[in-house]
Design an enzyme around this catalytic site. Structure first.
Site, PDB file in Angstrom:
ATOM      1  N   LYS A  15       0.827  -1.218   0.000  1.00  0.00           N
ATOM      2  CA  LYS A  15       0.000   0.000   0.000  1.00  0.00           C
ATOM      3  C   LYS A  15       0.857   1.262   0.000  1.00  0.00           C
ATOM      4  CE  LYS A  15      -2.148  -1.010   3.901  1.00  0.00           C
ATOM      5  NZ  LYS A  15      -1.486  -2.270   4.275  1.00  0.00           N
ATOM      6  N   ARG A  90      -9.419   1.225   8.630  1.00  0.00           N
ATOM      7  CA  ARG A  90      -8.987  -0.129   8.952  1.00  0.00           C
ATOM      8  C   ARG A  90     -10.036  -0.879   9.753  1.00  0.00           C
ATOM      9  NH1 ARG A  90      -3.151   0.790   8.843  1.00  0.00           N
ATOM     10  NH2 ARG A  90      -1.891  -0.990   9.347  1.00  0.00           N
ATOM     11  N   ARG A 129      11.696  -4.954   4.791  1.00  0.00           N
ATOM     12  CA  ARG A 129      11.286  -3.572   4.509  1.00  0.00           C
ATOM     13  C   ARG A 129      12.154  -2.556   5.264  1.00  0.00           C
ATOM     14  NH1 ARG A 129       5.128  -1.876   4.992  1.00  0.00           N
ATOM     15  NH2 ARG A 129       5.325  -2.204   7.224  1.00  0.00           N
ATOM     16  N   ARG A 162      11.383  -0.667  10.859  1.00  0.00           N
ATOM     17  CA  ARG A 162      10.331  -0.417  11.842  1.00  0.00           C
ATOM     18  C   ARG A 162      10.355  -1.481  12.922  1.00  0.00           C
ATOM     19  NH1 ARG A 162       4.806   0.444   8.489  1.00  0.00           N
ATOM     20  NH2 ARG A 162       4.032  -0.633  10.331  1.00  0.00           N
ATOM     21  N   ARG A 173       0.007  -8.437  13.615  1.00  0.00           N
ATOM     22  CA  ARG A 173      -0.595  -7.445  12.714  1.00  0.00           C
ATOM     23  C   ARG A 173      -1.401  -8.125  11.616  1.00  0.00           C
ATOM     24  NH1 ARG A 173       4.438  -4.594  10.892  1.00  0.00           N
ATOM     25  NH2 ARG A 173       3.087  -3.430   9.514  1.00  0.00           N
TER      26      ARG A 173
HETATM   27  P1  AMP Z   1       1.002   0.914   9.086  1.00  0.00           P
HETATM   28  O1  AMP Z   1       2.171   1.817   8.863  1.00  0.00           O
HETATM   29  O2  AMP Z   1      -0.176   1.267   8.221  1.00  0.00           O
HETATM   30  O3  AMP Z   1       1.357  -0.535   9.032  1.00  0.00           O
HETATM   31  O4  AMP Z   1       0.517   1.205  10.585  1.00  0.00           O
HETATM   32  C1  AMP Z   1       1.365   0.967  11.691  1.00  0.00           C
HETATM   33  C2  AMP Z   1       0.552   0.875  12.969  1.00  0.00           C
HETATM   34  O5  AMP Z   1      -0.120   2.122  13.203  1.00  0.00           O
HETATM   35  C3  AMP Z   1      -0.562  -0.165  12.949  1.00  0.00           C
HETATM   36  O6  AMP Z   1      -0.106  -1.461  13.278  1.00  0.00           O
HETATM   37  C4  AMP Z   1      -1.497   0.394  14.022  1.00  0.00           C
HETATM   38  O7  AMP Z   1      -0.996   0.170  15.322  1.00  0.00           O
HETATM   39  C5  AMP Z   1      -1.415   1.885  13.751  1.00  0.00           C
HETATM   40  N1  AMP Z   1      -2.426   2.296  12.745  1.00  0.00           N
HETATM   41  C6  AMP Z   1      -2.195   2.759  11.492  1.00  0.00           C
HETATM   42  N2  AMP Z   1      -3.346   3.039  10.863  1.00  0.00           N
HETATM   43  C7  AMP Z   1      -4.341   2.747  11.726  1.00  0.00           C
HETATM   44  C8  AMP Z   1      -5.764   2.802  11.667  1.00  0.00           C
HETATM   45  N3  AMP Z   1      -6.401   3.220  10.572  1.00  0.00           N
HETATM   46  N4  AMP Z   1      -6.461   2.423  12.772  1.00  0.00           N
HETATM   47  C9  AMP Z   1      -5.836   2.023  13.893  1.00  0.00           C
HETATM   48  N5  AMP Z   1      -4.511   1.915  14.007  1.00  0.00           N
HETATM   49  C10 AMP Z   1      -3.763   2.279  12.945  1.00  0.00           C
END
Ligand code: AMP
Length: 216
Positions: A15, A90, A129, A162, A173
């Site tokens: 994404k 999400r 990554r 990360r 996740r």
């Molecule tokens: P990502 O970079 O999209 O993988 O997001 C990293 C982390 O941020 C996720 O594992 C969640 O803990 C938090 N996070 C990101 N987007 C959301 C969302 N829309 N709702 C809730 N938590 C989020």
């Protein structure tokens, strides 16, 4: 009419990478909820402190906190012509809230792009990554390496891994994705705006496919 496009898919589906390409091609801002949280974590803001425990353990940050953050971001002037949303919504209630928010702007979600990727690919993608410290540009040590190891091609900042890309957190996740986010695929399919894209191909092929589908 403003264009609001959502990217859906499991962690590691691509994404962020595709959102960055689409930003260039469509001239729209790319809003990554994860990157907004990480920026708040780095700056030790109140929001960052609230979100930290959830992010580190691979759980979703509660809806009210996340929704407020996105509302604030979408209200900024660069989003009046639309935005590419990566990682938000999400949960079903985030999706409903986004619809309400956009309706207030006299707009709606144009497309939800669902990047489908084989489950066994995800862990490899996430563990290799790397992100740049300045703006979160995404790389992969094998599949999409920078020209100079450890340095972002775009802004020259240092790359890092990360904390939540470690194997233990990755599994959590992916579980959370199946439980809480996957229902959104049906939500957008029912609205007739879902585009399912095969995400098991090269970055360039996927990008081309997405652009062809949404410009048709
Ligand atoms: P990502 O970079 O999209 O993988 O997001 C990293 C982390 O941020 C996720 O594992 C969640 O803990 C938090 N996070 C990101 N987007 C959301 C969302 N829309 N709702 C809730 N938590 C989020």
């Amino acid at each position: 009419m403003a264009r609001y496009i959502i990217l859906l898919g499991a962690p590691g589906a691509g994404k962020g990478t595709q959102a960055q390409i689409m930003r260039e091609k469509l001239g729209l801002p790319n809003i990554s909820s994860g990157e907004l949280f990480r920026e708040n974590l780095r700056n030790r803001t109140e929001l960052g402190k609230l979100a930290e425990g959830f992010i580190k353990t691979g759980k979703l940050v509660p809806d009210d906190i996340t929704i407020k953050m996105i509302k604030d971001r979408l209200s900024q002037s660069d989003c009046t012509k639309g935005a590419i949303l990566d990682g938000f919504p999400r949960t079903p209630s985030q999706a409903e809230e986004l619809d309400r928010m956009l309706a207030q702007f006299g707009s709606k979600v144009e497309w939800a792009i669902y990047l489908s990727v084989a489950e066994n690919e995800l862990v490899d993608r996430l563990s290799g990554r790397r992100l740049c410290k300045a703006q979160g540009h995404v790389y992969h040590v094998l599949n999409n390496p920078p020209e100079q190891a450890g340095i972002c091609d775009i802004d020259g900042s240092e790359l890092y891994q990360r904390e939540d890309d470690r194997v233990e957190t990755v599994q959590q996740r992916i579980r959370v994705y199946h439980q809480q986010t996957q229902p959104l695929i049906e939500y957008y399919r029912d609205k007739g705006i879902l585009k399912e894209i095969d995400g098991n191909r090269s970055i360039e092929m996927i990008a081309e496919n997405i652009l062809k589908e949404i410009e048709r």
